[in-house]
Design a protein around this motif. Structure first.
Motif: not given
Length: 987
Positions: A406-412, A414-423, A467-469, A473-479
Motif C-alpha cells: 500500500d506504499t508508492p513502491t507497490r510492494g517492490f 525500492a521502486e516500482p517497474p515504471d520508475a525503473v524504466w524511466e530512470a 534523465p532528471r526525474l 519518480y524522484a521520490q524513489f531515489f536519492t536527490a
C-alpha cells in the motif's frame, strides 16, 4: 609493428600486380584460351530433385562453379577433349564424372550421405584440404536451420550442433548473448578462454561486452546468420597449431555465401515472431512477510498483482527479420550481395533494438591461374538493454515485500517497474565494417600461393543515461541520482590480418605424394577507449554530458597487441589413403616479457583410410578412417601484464608525479596448450549410418596467474607469472543416421555426446586462489570450483529457529558450525557431459519437420537470488514457515548472511527442447502467381520446454559478465519462449 606492417604490405601488393600479368596468366592470355564448355544439372538420385549450391570443379584446375536454383551449372574456358568433374555438396557423397568437353546436357546424380571424407575444409590447414588428409577432427555445421527455426544470432546457431562446444546462455533479453567455450576450461581466467573467430579467413572481434548490471552482448552476434554458408570448428591445440598464440582454445571459421555463374538469382525472406516469459507468475517466487507484532504472514505474487492492476510487468515481444539477396555472375566474376534488417521489441519497455546488415562478396577469375575473393560486411545496430543484477525490474520484484503493497513502491523493493524504466536508459550503439581480399595464384602447376589481407573495425558506444526525474519518480531515489547523469564508454577496436602461404605439390611416384607448405601471419589488435561522465542536469530534457552542471570527468586509453608467426608444414600421402603431416610454428607477441624469446609450437598428425586397403573386407562397413594428432598452441598474456608500469598522480606542489603501479615480469610468456587427439570416422550401411569418435587429452602448462608482490620491491598489488598446469580430457561422439531414404519419405537422426574432465594439476603457489565469493582455484579440483561450508545436521526449536548446527569438518567427520568450519567442495561450473538429439523428417519432398533437444549435466551455479531473498532480505517461504523445510536448509537461510553454505550452490543439469520447425515447399503453381522460381513457408518454435531439478528460475542462464568471478544467475531473465513464421521466395 606499424613500420613492419608497412614494409611488408608494399612488396605484397607488388606481388599481386605481378601475379595478374604473369606470362601465361594475364587477362590477355585468358582471352586467347579455348572457350570450350561443359554444362548440365545436378540432381538427387531417385527423386531427381535439383540440388542448389553443389560445387562443381574441373579436377586439376581452378575452374569451378556452384549450381543455381534449378540445379544447373556451366563451366567455360576448359581446354582438352575430356575432363574429370568433381561434384561435392554437404550431406551427399562426392561424385566424380568423366565427361567430353563440349557436353551441355550432363546429368549428375548425387546420393545422400552423412560422411564426407572428400569434403574440403579451410580451417587449421594451409589452404583447402580434404578431410581425409587431416589427423584431427574438423566439425562442419549445417546452417540450414537458420532458414526455418527462429535463430536470431550466431551463438544461437551454434547451440547444440557440435560436439565439444558448450554455449552458455546469458540473459534472455533482446540483444543478449551466450558465452562459447570449447573442450572445457583451459585457463585460470587471467586470460580469455574463448575461441578465435575468423570470417572468410579474416580474424574478427569476438569481445564480450557488459558490466555487473548490464546484460552481456557479443560482437559475434553482429554477424547475420542468413549470410553464412558454413561453419568449421577445430577444438584444441592439436588442430590449431598453425594459428599459434591465442589459438589453444580452438578456432571457429565462418564462411559466408558466394556467387555463382549464371543470371541474377534473387532471394527474399521475411520472418515475423513473438517471444514471451513463459509462466512468469508461477516461476518467479512468491514474496512473504511476517508481521512482527501480530505474527500474521502475508504473501504476494508481484506478477499477478501488477497484471490485476492493469500495469503488467511483462508483455509479448515482437521479432521481425527481413533480408534480400542476389547472386550471379559470369565465368570471370561472380557476386553475392545481401541486405537485412532485424527488429526486436523485448518483453519490457526498456528492451528493444534494431540491426542492419549488408554483405558483398566478389569472386573473380581473371585467368585460369588466379582466383580473387573479396568480401565486405557492414553492421549498424542500436539497442536499449534493461538493467539486471543488482538493479532493474527482476531484483526489485524478487526482493519486494507484501508489507509495502500500500506504499508508492507497490510492494517492490525500492521502486516500482515504471520508475525503473524511466530512470535507467542503457543504450548500446555499434557501427562495424569487416573487409578482406584473398588472392590465390597458381604460379606453376606444382606451386600455389595465397595472400590474405583483412580489417575488422568496430566503433561501439555504451551510454548509461538517467534523465532528471520529475516528482513522480524522484521520490524513489536519492536527490543526487534524481538530478540526472550520463556515462559514455566508447571503444574503437581494430583487428588487422595479413597472411601469406605457399604450397609445393609433387607426385614423387604414382603412389607417393608430397605437399610442402610455408608462410607467415601478422595479426594486430588495437583498442582505443574513451570514457566520459557527468552528473546534475539543470532541467529535464538535457541529455549531453556537456550539460551536466555538478560534475564532469573523462579519460582515454589505448591498448595494442601484435603477433607475428611463421610456419612450415610437410605432408606426405600414400595411395591417397595414408597421410602423415608434420609442422612447426614460431611466434612472437608484443605481450611477452622482454626477456622471453620466440615460442615454437610443433604438430604431427596421421590419417589412414583403412577401409580402402585391399585387405579390408567387412561387408557392412563402407568407410573407416583412423586418425591421430599431437599439437601445441598458446594463449598470450594480457597486454600490460609483463610490463613494469607507473601511475600518474598529482604532486602536493601542484605538478604531475608518478608512483609504482605494477612490478611486471620480463620472463612472462604464453600459456602453452599441448594436446593429443585420436579417433575414427566410421560409415556403414551404404554410408547411411556414421560415427565420429574422438578422444582428447589436453594440458595447459605455464598457466598464468597472479601472486602477491613483496612490499620490499617498492611495488604493491600482484605480479603475473607462468606457474600453473591444467588438464582437460574427454571423449566426443557424433552419430548420424539416414534411417529412411525414399521418394516420399526421408528420415535423418543425429546424436552428439561429449564428456570433459577438468583439473588443476598445479598452481605453483601455496594454498588456493580465491576468485569470487565461493569460487576458487585449488589443486586437485576443476578450474573455478565452488567451496562453502556444508551443514550436515540441524534441529528446529519451537519458534522455528535452527539450533545445534553441525558442519562438515573437511576430513569426513563433523564439527560445530559455530567453530568456523572449513569450506568444502560443492561443485564446478562446467558440465561433465553435454550433447544433443536432432531429427529431420521430409515428406513428399515438400514438408520438412526438424527438432533439436540439447542437454548439459554435472555443472553447478551459485543461486544468487536464493541468497539475496532467503538469507539477506528474508522474504522466502522458508523464512516464515521453517517447519515445512529441511532443518539444514532453514539453518543455512537463517545464518547465510554471516557465512556461505552449500544451500546457495546447486547442480544446474537440464535438457531443453531447443527447436522445432515445420517447413513447406510451395507448389510451382502457387509460386508462379508471384512470378517466383520457388518458395516456402515455415513455422518454428524455440525454448519450448525444459527438464531440470534446478530450484531457481532457470538452470541455463548466467550473468556472463560475472562468470569470471562467480558463475551466477542473479536476476537474469531466462530464455524466452519464441515462435516465428517465415516466408522465403526465390526469383
Amino acid at each position: 609493428m606499424r613500420d613492419l606492417r608497412s614494409r611488408l604490405l608494399t612488396p605484397l601488393f607488388l606481388w599481386l600486380i605481378v601475379a595478374l600479368i604473369w606470362p601465361g596468366g594475364s587477362f590477355e592470355n585468358s582471352k586467347l584460351q579455348a572457350q570450350a564448355v561443359v554444362s548440365g544439372t545436378v540432381v538427387m538420385r531417385y527423386t531427381l530433385d535439383p540440388l542448389v549450391g553443389a560445387r562443381v570443379t574441373v579436377a586439376g584446375t581452378n575452374l569451378g562453379t556452384v549450381t543455381d536454383e534449378a540445379g544447373q551449372f556451366s563451366i567455360q574456358g576448359i581446354s582438352g577433349t575430356e575432363v574429370t568433374l568433381q561434384v561435392a555438396m554437404l550431406g551427399f557423397m562426392m561424385e566424380t564424372v568423366q565427361v567430353r568437353v563440349g557436353t551441355t546436357d550432363l546429368q549428375v546424380l548425387m546420393e545422400q550421405s552423412v560422411i564426407q571424407l572428400d569434403a574440403l575444409v579451410v580451417t587449421g590447414t594451409a589452404g583447402d584440404t580434404r578431410k581425409r588428409v587431416l589427423g584431427n577432427a574438423v566439425t562442419q555445421i549445417d546452417v540450414s536451420a537458420a532458414e526455418t527455426a527462429p535463430v536470431q544470432s550466431f551463438t544461437e546457431l551454434l547451440n547444440g550442433r557440435s560436439t565439444g562446444v558448450v554455449v552458455q546462455k546469458g540473459s534472455g533479453v533482446a540483444g543478449g548473448t551466450s558465452e562459447i567455450r570449447i573442450r572445457g576450461r583451459s585457463s585460470l581466467r587471467t586470460v580469455s578462454d574463448a575461441p578465435l573467430i575468423y570470417v572468410d579467413g579474416i580474424r574478427v572481434n569476438n569481445r564480450l561486452v557488459g558490466g555487473h548490471t548490464d546484460p552481456t552482448t557479443s560482437r559475434l552476434d553482429d554477424i547475420d546468420p542468413a549470410s553464412i554458408a558454413s561453419i568449421e570448428i577445430i577444438k584444441g591445440p592439436a588442430a590449431a597449431t598453425l594459428y599459434g598464440t591465442e589459438a589453444s582454445n580452438g578456432v571457429i571459421q565462418i564462411i559466408t555465401k558466394k556467387g555463382a555463374d549464371g543470371p541474377a538469382r534473387w532471394n527474399f525472406t521475411m520472418r515475423q515472431g513473438m517471444s514471451y516469459f513463459n509462466n512468469a507468475a508461477e516461476r518467479l517466487d512468491i514474496n512473504y512477510w511476517e508481521d512482527p507484532v501480530t505474527g500474521e504472514v502475508l504473501s504476494a505474487n508481484m506478477v499477478e498483482l501488477e497484471e490485476a492492476r492493469g500495469t503488467p510487468i511483462f508483455s509479448t515481444g515482437h521479432d521481425q527479420f527481413y533480408t534480400v539477396s542476389v547472386a550471379g555472375g559470369s565465368e570471370q566474376l561472380q557476386y553475392f550481395m545481401s541486405g537485412s534488417g532485424t527488429f526486436n521489441k523485448g518483453i519490457t519497455p526498456d528492451n528493444h533494438g534494431k540491426r542492419y546488415n549488408a554483405q558483398l562478396n566478389l569472386s573473380a577469375q581473371p585467368n585460369p591461374t588466379i582466383n580473387i575473393n573479396a568480401n565486405a560486411a557492414f553492421v549498424m545496430s542500436r539497442y536499449r538493454l534493461p538493467e539486471q543484477g543488482n538493479t532493474g525490474v527482476l531484483p526489485e520484484l524478487q526482493r519486494g515485500s507484501p508489507r509495502d503493497l500500500d506504499t508508492p513502491t507497490r510492494g517492490f523493493y525500492a521502486e516500482p517497474p515504471d520508475a525503473v524504466w524511466e530512470a535507467y536508459h542503457l543504450n548500446q550503439d555499434v557501427n562495424r565494417m569487416t573487409g578482406g581480399i584473398s588472392v590465390k595464384h597458381e604460379l606453376f602447376e606444382w606451386l600455389n600461393h595465397q595472400l590474405t589481407l583483412g580489417l575488422d573495425f568496430t566503433d561501439q558506444e555504451i551510454a548509461d543515461y538517467t534523465p532528471r526525474l520529475g516528482e513522480q519518480y524522484a521520490q524513489f531515489f536519492t536527490a543526487r541520482f534524481a538530478s540526472g547523469s550520463k556515462e559514455v564508454e566508447r571503444e574503437e577496436v581494430l583487428y588487422t590480418t595479413i597472411e601469406y602461404n605457399a604450397t609445393v605439390s609433387k607426385d614423387i611416384t604414382d603412389a607417393l605424394t608430397s605437399n610442402t607448405s610455408g608462410g607467415f601471419q601478422i595479426y594486430q589488435k588495437s583498442i582505443e577507449f574513451l570514457e566520459t561522465e557527468g552528473e546534475g542536469f539543470p532541467a529535464t530534457g538535457v541529455k549531453t554530458i556537456a550539460g551536466a552542471g555538478t560534475f564532469q570527468r573523462g579519460r582515454d586509453d589505448f591498448v595494442e597487441n601484435n603477433t607475428v608467426g611463421f610456419f612450415v608444414q610437410q605432408q606426405v600421402g600414400w595411395k591417397d589413403r595414408l597421410f602423415l603431416t608434420g609442422a612447426i610454428r614460431a611466434d612472437d607477441n608484443s605481450a611477452f616479457g622482454s626477456d622471453f624469446d620466440v615460442v615454437y609450437y610443433p604438430k604431427v598428425s596421421g590419417s589412414w583410410v583403412i577401409s580402402e586397403e585391399p585387405f579390408f573386407n567387412f561387408g557392412l562397413i563402407n568407410s573407416l578412417r583412423l586418425r591421430a594428432a599431437y599439437g601445441e598452441s598458446g594463449q598470450q598474456p594480457d597486454a600490460f601484464a609483463a610490463l613494469r608500469t607507473f601511475e600518474a598522480r598529482p604532486h602536493p606542489e601542484g605538478t604531475a608525479a608518478v608512483t609504482p603501479e605494477a612490478v611486471g615480469n620480463p620472463d612472462l610468456g604464453p600459456e602453452r596448450g599441448k594436446e593429443i587427439e585420436m579417433g575414427f570416422d566410421l560409415s556403414m550401411f551404404r554410408d547411411r549410418f556414421t560415427v565420429d569418435f574422438t578422444y582428447y587429452n589436453q594440458k595447459t602448462t605455464d598457466a598464468i596467474l597472479s601472486r602477491n608482490v613483496a612490499p620490499s620491491s617498492g611495488f604493491s598489488g600482484e605480479q603475473f607469472v607462468n606457474v600453473g598446469q591444467i588438464s582437460n580430457s574427454g571423449v566426443e561422439v557424433g552419430m548420424n543416421a539416414l534411417a529412411i531414404d525414399s521418394r516420399n519419405l526421408d528420415w535423418e537422426l543425429g546424436f552428439t555426446f561429449n564428456t570433459n574432465k577438468n583439473n588443476i594439476d598445479s598452481l605453483g603457489i601455496e594454498g588456493w586462489l580465491d576468485i569470487g565469493w565461493t569460487t576458487r582455484h585449488q589443486e586437485g579440483y576443476p578450474v573455478g570450483s565452488f567451496f562453502a561450508a556444508e551443514i550436515l545436521s540441524a534441529e528446529l526449536d519451537p519458534d522455528g529457529t535452527a539450533i545445534n548446527l553441525m558442519c562438515d569438518d573437511g576430513n569426513g567427520g563433523s564439527m560445530s558450525c559455530d567453530d568456523s568450519p572449513p569450506w568444502v567442495f560443492q561443485g564446478h561450473p562446467s558440465p561433465d557431459f553435454e550433447g544433443s538429439f536432432n531429427t529431420t523428417v521430409t515428406l513428399l519432398d515438400r514438408l520438412r519437420i526438424r527438432g533439436l533437444v540439447d542437454f548439459m549435466v554435472g555443472q553447478s551455479k551459485y543461486v544468487t537470488d536464493r541468497w539475496n531473498r532467503c538469507a539477506w532480505i528474508q522474504n522466502c517461504e522458508i523464512n516464515v514457515y521453517p517447519e515445512r523445510f529441511d532443518p539444514r536448509d532453514v539453518a543455512a537461510a537463517q545464518n547465510g548472511g554471516a557465512n556461505e553454505f552449500g544451500y546457495t550452490i546447486k547442480e544446474a543439469s537440464f535438457a531443453r527442447l531447443r527447436e522445432v520447425s515445420v517447413e513447406y515447399s510451395l507448389p510451382d503453381s502457387w509460386v508462379s502467381v508471384l512470378k517466383a522460381r520457388s518458395g516456402s513457408i515455415s513455422v518454428g518454435g524455440r525454448n519450448l520446454g525444459v527438464w531440470t531439478k534446478y530450484p531457481d528460475l532457470d538452470p541455463e542462464t548466467m550473468h556472463i559478465a560475472s562468470a569470471v568471478e562467480e558463475p551466477e544467475d542473479q536476476s537474469v531473465l531466462p530464455p524466452l519462449r519464441q515462435f516465428s513464421f517465415t516466408v522465403r521466395l526465390s526469383y
